[in-house]
Design a protein around this motif. Sequence first.
Motif, PDB file in Angstrom:
ATOM      1  N   LEU A   1      -4.499  -1.970   7.510  1.00  0.00           N
ATOM      2  CA  LEU A   1      -3.447  -1.571   6.579  1.00  0.00           C
ATOM      3  C   LEU A   1      -2.139  -2.300   6.860  1.00  0.00           C
ATOM      4  CD1 LEU A   1      -4.109   2.291   6.364  1.00  0.00           C
ATOM      5  CD2 LEU A   1      -4.481   0.592   4.553  1.00  0.00           C
ATOM      6  N   LEU A   2      -1.799  -2.442   8.146  1.00  0.00           N
ATOM      7  CA  LEU A   2      -0.591  -3.199   8.488  1.00  0.00           C
ATOM      8  C   LEU A   2      -0.731  -4.661   8.065  1.00  0.00           C
ATOM      9  CD1 LEU A   2       0.257  -1.833  12.067  1.00  0.00           C
ATOM     10  CD2 LEU A   2       1.336  -1.208   9.907  1.00  0.00           C
ATOM     11  N   PHE A   3      -1.927  -5.204   8.227  1.00  0.00           N
ATOM     12  CA  PHE A   3      -2.137  -6.605   7.868  1.00  0.00           C
ATOM     13  C   PHE A   3      -2.065  -6.822   6.358  1.00  0.00           C
ATOM     14  CE2 PHE A   3      -5.129 -10.219   7.055  1.00  0.00           C
ATOM     15  CZ  PHE A   3      -4.260 -11.210   7.480  1.00  0.00           C
ATOM     16  N   ILE A   4      -2.451  -5.812   5.570  1.00  0.00           N
ATOM     17  CA  ILE A   4      -2.309  -5.936   4.117  1.00  0.00           C
ATOM     18  C   ILE A   4      -0.834  -6.119   3.753  1.00  0.00           C
ATOM     19  CG2 ILE A   4      -2.511  -4.669   1.931  1.00  0.00           C
ATOM     20  CD1 ILE A   4      -5.104  -3.443   3.030  1.00  0.00           C
ATOM     21  N   GLY A   5       0.037  -5.363   4.426  1.00  0.00           N
ATOM     22  CA  GLY A   5       1.466  -5.559   4.215  1.00  0.00           C
ATOM     23  C   GLY A   5       1.904  -6.952   4.615  1.00  0.00           C
ATOM     24  N   ALA A   6       1.390  -7.448   5.739  1.00  0.00           N
ATOM     25  CA  ALA A   6       1.732  -8.792   6.198  1.00  0.00           C
ATOM     26  C   ALA A   6       1.232  -9.853   5.221  1.00  0.00           C
ATOM     27  CB  ALA A   6       1.142  -9.027   7.592  1.00  0.00           C
ATOM     28  N   MET A   7       0.060  -9.635   4.637  1.00  0.00           N
ATOM     29  CA  MET A   7      -0.484 -10.589   3.664  1.00  0.00           C
ATOM     30  C   MET A   7       0.427 -10.732   2.449  1.00  0.00           C
ATOM     31  SD  MET A   7      -4.550  -9.644   3.597  1.00  0.00           S
ATOM     32  CE  MET A   7      -4.822 -10.603   2.106  1.00  0.00           C
ATOM     33  N   GLY A   8       0.956  -9.608   1.965  1.00  0.00           N
ATOM     34  CA  GLY A   8       1.831  -9.672   0.809  1.00  0.00           C
ATOM     35  C   GLY A   8       3.123 -10.395   1.110  1.00  0.00           C
ATOM     36  N   LYS A   9       3.751 -10.044   2.209  1.00  0.00           N
ATOM     37  CA  LYS A   9       5.052 -10.641   2.541  1.00  0.00           C
ATOM     38  C   LYS A   9       4.926 -12.114   2.909  1.00  0.00           C
ATOM     39  CE  LYS A   9       8.078  -8.114   2.651  1.00  0.00           C
ATOM     40  NZ  LYS A   9       8.829  -7.639   1.477  1.00  0.00           N
ATOM     41  N   SER A  10       3.830 -12.480   3.576  1.00  0.00           N
ATOM     42  CA  SER A  10       3.654 -13.858   4.034  1.00  0.00           C
ATOM     43  C   SER A  10       2.768 -14.673   3.104  1.00  0.00           C
ATOM     44  CB  SER A  10       3.079 -13.874   5.455  1.00  0.00           C
ATOM     45  OG  SER A  10       4.007 -13.329   6.375  1.00  0.00           O
ATOM     46  N   ALA A  11       2.509 -14.176   1.902  1.00  0.00           N
ATOM     47  CA  ALA A  11       1.816 -14.932   0.848  1.00  0.00           C
ATOM     48  C   ALA A  11       0.477 -15.483   1.314  1.00  0.00           C
ATOM     49  CB  ALA A  11       2.715 -16.070   0.348  1.00  0.00           C
ATOM     50  N   GLN A  12      -0.352 -14.616   1.886  1.00  0.00           N
ATOM     51  CA  GLN A  12      -1.687 -15.037   2.293  1.00  0.00           C
ATOM     52  C   GLN A  12      -2.678 -14.907   1.138  1.00  0.00           C
ATOM     53  OE1 GLN A  12      -2.383 -16.377   5.771  1.00  0.00           O
ATOM     54  NE2 GLN A  12      -0.342 -16.691   4.947  1.00  0.00           N
ATOM     55  N   PHE A  13      -3.832 -15.496   1.309  1.00  0.00           N
ATOM     56  CA  PHE A  13      -4.854 -15.582   0.272  1.00  0.00           C
ATOM     57  C   PHE A  13      -5.084 -14.223  -0.395  1.00  0.00           C
ATOM     58  CE2 PHE A  13      -9.428 -16.213  -1.024  1.00  0.00           C
ATOM     59  CZ  PHE A  13      -9.155 -17.180  -1.973  1.00  0.00           C
ATOM     60  N   PHE A  14      -5.195 -14.218  -1.709  1.00  0.00           N
ATOM     61  CA  PHE A  14      -5.282 -13.056  -2.608  1.00  0.00           C
ATOM     62  C   PHE A  14      -3.892 -12.555  -3.005  1.00  0.00           C
ATOM     63  CE2 PHE A  14      -9.388 -12.243  -0.232  1.00  0.00           C
ATOM     64  CZ  PHE A  14     -10.205 -12.719  -1.251  1.00  0.00           C
ATOM     65  N   LEU A  15      -2.928 -12.596  -2.096  1.00  0.00           N
ATOM     66  CA  LEU A  15      -1.568 -12.139  -2.421  1.00  0.00           C
ATOM     67  C   LEU A  15      -0.564 -13.285  -2.322  1.00  0.00           C
ATOM     68  CD1 LEU A  15      -1.520  -8.684  -0.549  1.00  0.00           C
ATOM     69  CD2 LEU A  15      -1.939  -9.113  -2.976  1.00  0.00           C
TER      70      LEU A  15
END
Length: 379
Positions: free
Chosen positions: A225-239
Amino acid sequence: MEYAILFLPLTASIISGFFNKIIGEKLCNYITCLFTTLGAILSIIIFYNVIFHGYENNLLIAKWINSGNLDVNWSIKIDALSSVMLVVVNLISSLVHIYSIGYMSHDPHKPRFMAYLSLFTFAMLTLVTSDNFLQLFFGWEGVGLCSYFLIGFWFKKNSANSAAIKAFLVNRVGDFGFALGIFLIFYLFGTVNYDEVFQQIYLYKDNELIFLGLNVNSIDLVCILLFIGAMGKSAQFFLHTWLPDAMEGPTPVSALIHAATMVTAGVFLVVRCSPIYEYSSLALSLVTIIGMTTAIFAASVALVQDDIKKIIAYSTCSQLGYMFFAAGVGAYNVAMFHLFTHAFFKALLFLGAGSNEVGLIVTHFFLSVLLTVAKALPA
């Protein structure tokens, strides 16, 4: 000194935002640049003390929330990780402020722009100096709000408005996961303070709970769940889709937010929570796979772009993927070293893309600072 670092940008933002008609545009420029530059100098001093004298501190600003088991203070946490981020945020912010004087010289709303830049700097400093997840979330949402303001700064352009809304909405997807992670941390540990949470991790390494009808390990779920937040903020794949469109904002915005500081918040989060991630091989594997996929995918997309800022934006996604890959394999120090160096050279590329006379001077200074700091670091 630490209090000055945090509140100088906020003071500059208030002065430039609310009193620009009284003191004039030029004085607003001088004040915002001066205050952020002072913050950068003080950050370098703290960084020096941390590296060479082992300085650490946790300064209480105020009692924030005290309700039942929830006891949260507003604090400034200084350690090796936060000192690195202070240098990155304040130094690049101060130079982008200076660059903006020339770049935005013909814009009638420049005091508002400078106020947004300083407000963003304050929010980012709040994020990196937090000693609990709630204060971290405040800074996290603060930089997201400032990003919305700055991407859509030229609000008469429909493309800028659309890009700002897209960035805001895509980040909300990640932030929803991040918020669930914080709720779960409080549910499990009864606290949101870093030190108290990290000390209890080993007690819950085999704990399971039911999530969406499935039995899952609680530590795995927290980390994901924490990594999902990191994915959004850091523009990782899918987000990742919001970052290239965010280039509709002024070039200084791209240099400060979308290359050097805000997009690195996700990497900072994973590294800060490394004591939790070390108990979740599943989450570390996910971080590694997403980072690797983003690094290859974004670099490939960059090859076929014809807009220089979008090329650099996809390059940023790719470089962030490398940072997550390093964190996923447990090389947190490598991830932070890459974050530090990338912040400077990517800001260089953005400022060079929109260069003017001031920009060329600032760009040269960026490179000089980067080389000097790299030489000063202990082997």
